[in-house]
Design a protein around this motif. Structure first.
Motif, mmCIF file in Angstrom:
data_model
loop_
_atom_site.group_PDB
_atom_site.id
_atom_site.type_symbol
_atom_site.label_atom_id
_atom_site.label_comp_id
_atom_site.label_asym_id
_atom_site.label_seq_id
_atom_site.Cartn_x
_atom_site.Cartn_y
_atom_site.Cartn_z
ATOM 1 N N SER B 168 -4.593 -0.194 -9.811
ATOM 2 C CA SER B 168 -5.740 0.558 -10.317
ATOM 3 C C SER B 168 -6.198 1.541 -9.233
ATOM 4 O O SER B 168 -5.755 1.460 -8.084
ATOM 5 N N VAL B 169 -7.107 2.455 -9.586
ATOM 6 C CA VAL B 169 -7.615 3.447 -8.623
ATOM 7 C C VAL B 169 -8.272 2.721 -7.445
ATOM 8 O O VAL B 169 -8.060 3.075 -6.280
ATOM 9 N N GLU B 170 -9.022 1.696 -7.786
ATOM 10 C CA GLU B 170 -9.722 0.948 -6.735
ATOM 11 C C GLU B 170 -8.721 0.269 -5.804
ATOM 12 O O GLU B 170 -8.847 0.332 -4.580
ATOM 13 N N GLU B 171 -7.695 -0.359 -6.407
ATOM 14 C CA GLU B 171 -6.673 -1.049 -5.597
ATOM 15 C C GLU B 171 -5.904 -0.044 -4.739
ATOM 16 O O GLU B 171 -5.552 -0.331 -3.604
ATOM 17 N N THR B 172 -5.664 1.153 -5.293
ATOM 18 C CA THR B 172 -4.946 2.182 -4.545
ATOM 19 C C THR B 172 -5.750 2.591 -3.315
ATOM 20 O O THR B 172 -5.190 2.778 -2.225
ATOM 21 N N GLY B 173 -7.060 2.725 -3.479
ATOM 22 C CA GLY B 173 -7.935 3.069 -2.354
ATOM 23 C C GLY B 173 -7.852 2.017 -1.263
ATOM 24 O O GLY B 173 -7.723 2.349 -0.071
ATOM 25 N N ARG B 174 -7.853 0.770 -1.695
ATOM 26 C CA ARG B 174 -7.775 -0.331 -0.704
ATOM 27 C C ARG B 174 -6.416 -0.330 -0.014
ATOM 28 O O ARG B 174 -6.308 -0.586 1.179
ATOM 29 N N ALA B 175 -5.375 -0.018 -0.802
ATOM 30 C CA ALA B 175 -4.014 0.014 -0.226
ATOM 31 C C ALA B 175 -3.907 1.098 0.846
ATOM 32 O O ALA B 175 -3.257 0.903 1.879
ATOM 33 N N ALA B 176 -4.565 2.246 0.591
ATOM 34 C CA ALA B 176 -4.523 3.338 1.571
ATOM 35 C C ALA B 176 -5.166 2.890 2.884
ATOM 36 O O ALA B 176 -4.621 3.126 3.974
ATOM 37 N N THR B 177 -6.306 2.211 2.773
ATOM 38 C CA THR B 177 -6.990 1.705 3.977
ATOM 39 C C THR B 177 -6.082 0.719 4.709
ATOM 40 O O THR B 177 -5.941 0.762 5.936
ATOM 41 N N LEU B 178 -5.451 -0.133 3.921
ATOM 42 C CA LEU B 178 -4.582 -1.160 4.483
ATOM 43 C C LEU B 178 -3.389 -0.533 5.213
ATOM 44 O O LEU B 178 -3.018 -0.959 6.310
ATOM 45 N N ILE B 179 -2.824 0.487 4.619
ATOM 46 C CA ILE B 179 -1.650 1.123 5.228
ATOM 47 C C ILE B 179 -2.037 1.816 6.533
ATOM 48 O O ILE B 179 -1.312 1.733 7.533
ATOM 49 N N ARG B 180 -3.186 2.448 6.535
ATOM 50 C CA ARG B 180 -3.647 3.067 7.791
ATOM 51 C C ARG B 180 -3.833 1.990 8.859
ATOM 52 O O ARG B 180 -3.498 2.193 10.026
ATOM 53 N N GLU B 181 -4.351 0.842 8.450
ATOM 54 C CA GLU B 181 -4.564 -0.247 9.403
ATOM 55 C C GLU B 181 -3.223 -0.794 9.897
ATOM 56 O O GLU B 181 -3.040 -1.040 11.090
ATOM 57 N N LEU B 182 -2.272 -0.953 8.970
ATOM 58 C CA LEU B 182 -0.945 -1.448 9.362
ATOM 59 C C LEU B 182 -0.276 -0.497 10.360
ATOM 60 O O LEU B 182 0.461 -0.924 11.244
ATOM 61 N N ASN B 183 -0.559 0.782 10.204
ATOM 62 C CA ASN B 183 0.071 1.792 11.059
ATOM 63 C C ASN B 183 -0.370 1.662 12.521
ATOM 64 O O ASN B 183 0.266 2.207 13.422
ATOM 65 N N ARG B 184 -1.444 0.931 12.765
ATOM 66 C CA ARG B 184 -1.859 0.724 14.160
ATOM 67 C C ARG B 184 -0.844 -0.150 14.892
ATOM 68 O O ARG B 184 -0.721 -0.076 16.103
ATOM 69 N N ALA B 185 -0.152 -1.000 14.145
ATOM 70 C CA ALA B 185 0.794 -1.927 14.791
ATOM 71 C C ALA B 185 2.258 -1.639 14.447
ATOM 72 O O ALA B 185 3.152 -2.100 15.144
ATOM 73 N N HIS B 186 2.505 -0.904 13.367
ATOM 74 C CA HIS B 186 3.895 -0.703 12.924
ATOM 75 C C HIS B 186 4.111 0.767 12.551
ATOM 76 O O HIS B 186 3.194 1.421 12.054
ATOM 77 N N ALA B 187 5.335 1.235 12.761
ATOM 78 C CA ALA B 187 5.706 2.527 12.163
ATOM 79 C C ALA B 187 5.931 2.281 10.675
ATOM 80 O O ALA B 187 6.337 1.185 10.286
ATOM 81 N N LEU B 188 5.631 3.285 9.865
ATOM 82 C CA LEU B 188 5.790 3.097 8.414
ATOM 83 C C LEU B 188 6.501 4.282 7.784
ATOM 84 O O LEU B 188 6.264 5.432 8.161
ATOM 85 N N VAL B 189 7.356 3.988 6.838
ATOM 86 C CA VAL B 189 7.927 5.019 5.968
ATOM 87 C C VAL B 189 7.501 4.652 4.550
ATOM 88 O O VAL B 189 7.813 3.554 4.073
ATOM 89 N N VAL B 190 6.750 5.550 3.920
ATOM 90 C CA VAL B 190 6.204 5.247 2.597
ATOM 91 C C VAL B 190 6.798 6.208 1.571
ATOM 92 O O VAL B 190 6.660 7.426 1.711
ATOM 93 N N VAL B 191 7.494 5.656 0.597
ATOM 94 C CA VAL B 191 7.993 6.474 -0.515
ATOM 95 C C VAL B 191 6.919 6.457 -1.593
ATOM 96 O O VAL B 191 6.476 5.388 -2.010
ATOM 97 N N GLU B 192 6.466 7.627 -2.007
ATOM 98 C CA GLU B 192 5.342 7.644 -2.958
ATOM 99 C C GLU B 192 5.386 8.947 -3.749
ATOM 100 O O GLU B 192 5.980 9.933 -3.312
ATOM 101 N N HIS B 193 4.800 8.940 -4.931
ATOM 102 C CA HIS B 193 4.643 10.244 -5.586
ATOM 103 C C HIS B 193 3.200 10.506 -6.005
ATOM 104 O O HIS B 193 2.911 11.507 -6.604
#
Lengths: 332, 245
Positions: B168-193
């Motif tokens: 959902s839109v709300e879950e997507t917003g939370r996922a974005a926050t989470l991914i930014r947080e994960l990026n503090r410890a890991h490199a990330l490659v995100v496939v998205e459209h």
């Protein structure tokens, strides 16, 4: 996979085995005791498939191949080395090695599940046809004639370790079979409790995810398949000690029967296949005494009824009913 | 400096279809890289080449300079690459905590693994699901459980294939926050459209089109690029290194 420690189940297995060894030889007549030994060997065979299929997710249509190889391996080795102390490891090594070889080809060759079923069944039927065609004196391994359709009726029974002049009487053979069954059950419990066993179950749940987590699924599948082959061989060895080895051990009838035992007893459990094997084997034996009734027909009817009425099998259905009863009793 | 993960002229052909065509990409340590493109652009095929699901037709994949082209998925994962698939790939019959323990127990003992698993679940805000059987979970929860399994072994790089699919839109917003947080410890490659999601995680973006890299730049520049607009609207454009559109 549960967080429960298997200690209670292991203790129950030990107690049941001890009780069976102490009581049954006293109350059963010789024929019934030999039959009970056959049931124990069948239970080991069912357990072997229960482990491979129920937990490893590998539907092996050819568990009878390892059963037969264990039986023939024992008979041939026992006839060649007078002391069965040495025949036992040979009888166990042959089916385990065959399972390892077959498993290596299938798992490292990335054979799909359907073809795996076809290959395992085909291998079993090849062995059935081969052993059937070994009549005549030219078909012998050392001192052991393979005997074609008649098999090897003169298989020596187990003797006390290191004492070939002291063959075990049927009561002792029964005790050995029960100890082997309990040992296989306990081994299965411990394996499933180990890290290896947990990964095997995870692979059954989702092979792709297990790979993406860094597990080489081929290695784990090969491990559980080889263990199943080893146990199937042990069942054959026990069977050879209470009946005799013949090509029937590799037959389609046995291959199908093992699957029915596991399905009826309960896939995904260790005790279920044991219960299924004992109950259905007893039913088959009883049906065999009825005039004008084909035991296979009864076995088929039981399978259809079990699939329709108890799709999860006897043990999981009984366990679920017990849980419901407990909840109802606990409710105010 | 050697890139963490790089590809050199990577190609994946299916018969005459060039799903991935001479792609060069380099992901640095700690980077957050987004791969975007319209449907059929080749980004998911490229992802599957990186994860060992497909063996590339030609070209090279390197991990810290070491050639890993054609390696099996499990070997790639063992290098320290966490992989999250588009449709959550989970152990349906196991509980959440058992799944996370399995995800990391290559490196830790049982008690330590359980403690670490709970820490990961708390970090992702799903500690309350620990004892639940995976098959009983809702889609958004399943996405987070898979992410927990990916994060648990502390990989150096995490590959995420459409992490917001079905959210959902709300879950997507939370996922974005989470991914930014994960990026503090890991490199990330995100496939998205999902462009809104890409904007929310603001990173370097590589745009795929017809199996090739169309443009690679900051998210602001990519979103302002008329060629990117064109490919998303289905208009024909001239690809670099090819004649005509």
């Amino acid at each position: 996979m549960t967080g429960r420690r298997p200690t209670a189940e292991i203790a129950a297995a030990v107690v049941l085995a001890a009780a069976a060894i102490a009581v049954l030889p006293r109350v059963l007549e010789l024929f019934a005791l030999i039959n009970a030994t056959v049931y124990a060997s069948m239970a080991v065979l069912a357990l072997s498939l229960g482990l491979v299929w129920g937990f490893g997710g590998i539907l092996c249509f050819g568990q009878a191949a390892f059963f037969g190889l264990g039986g023939y391996g024992y008979a041939v080795a026992a006839l060649n080395v007078a002391d069965t102390t040495w025949a036992v490891p040979i009888a166990l090594a042959v089916p385990a090695a065959a399972a390892a070889l077959l498993g290596y080809v299938m798992f490292y060759g990335r054979i799909s599940d359907v073809y795996m079923g076809v290959i395992t069944l085909t291998v079993t039927l090849i062995l059935f046809n081969f052993t059937n065609s070994t009549a005549g004196d030219q078909w012998r391994i050392g001192a052991a004639p393979l005997g074609g359709f008649n098999g090897i009726p003169s298989t020596p029974p187990l003797n006390l370790p290191g004492d070939p002049g002291n063959p075990l009487p049927p009561e002792r053979i029964f005790a050995v079979a029960v100890v082997c069954l309990a040992a296989c059950y306990i081994l299965g419990k411990l394996v499933l409790r180990s890290r290896f066993g947990r990964v095997v179950v995870a692979i059954r749940e989702n092979e792709r995810r297990a790979e993406l987590l860094g597990y080489d699924v081929r290695r784990y599948k090969l491990g559980i398949f080889t263990l199943g082959g080893f146990m199937g061989g042990l069942a054959g060895l026990l069977f050879a000690n209470c009946v005799f080895v013949s090509p029937t051990m590799f037959s389609l009838f046995y291959s199908g029967q093992i699957i029915i035992w596991v399905m009826v007893g309960g896939l995904g459990t260790l005790a279920g296949p044991i219960i299924g094997a004992v109950l259905l084997q007893a039913l088959t034996t009883w049906a065999g005494t009825l005039p004008a009734v084909n035991p296979s027909l009864i076995l088929g009817a039981v399978l259809v009824a079990a699939v329709l009425a108890l799709p999860k099998g006897l043990l999981p259905t009984a366990a679920a009913a017990l849980r419901r009863l407990r909840r109802r009793d606990a409710a105010p | 400096m050697t890139a963490l993960l790089s590809t050199e002229e990577l190609c994946m052909y299916f018969g005459g279809v060039r799903a991935v065509d001479r792609v060069n990409l380099a992901v640095a340590e700690g980077e957050l890289r987004c791969l975007i493109g319209p449907n059929g652009a080749g980004k998911s095929t490229f992802f599957r080449c990186l994860t060992g699901q497909y063996r590339p037709t030609a070209g090279r994949i390197r991990w810290r300079g070491r050639d890993i082209t054609g390696a099996d998925s499990f070997a790639i994962a063992r290098l320290g690459i966490g992989i999250k698939t588009q449709v959550p790939s989970l152990f349906e019959g196991l509980t959440v905590v058992e799944s996370v323990i399995l995800a990391q127990r290559r490196r830790h003992g049982e008690a330590d693994a359980r403690r670490r698993a709970m820490a990961v679940l708390e970090r992702l805000g799903i500690a309350g699901l620990a004892a639940r059987v995976v098959a009983q979970l809702a889609h958004g929860q399943r996405q987070l459980v898979e992410l927990a399994m990916v994060v648990a072994p502390a990989p150096d790089l995490i590959l995420l294939d459409e992490p917001t699919a079905g959210m959902s839109v709300e879950e997507t917003g939370r996922a974005a926050t989470l991914i930014r947080e994960l990026n503090r410890a890991h490199a990330l490659v995100v496939v998205e459209h999902d462009m809104q999601f890409i904007k929310a995680i603001a990173s370097t973006v590589t745009v795929f089109h017809q199996g090739r890299v169309l443009v690679e730049d900051s998210v602001a520049r990519v979103l302002a690029d008329p060629r990117v607009h064109d490919v998303y609207l289905g208009r024909s454009i001239a690809m670099p290194g090819t004649e005509g559109g």
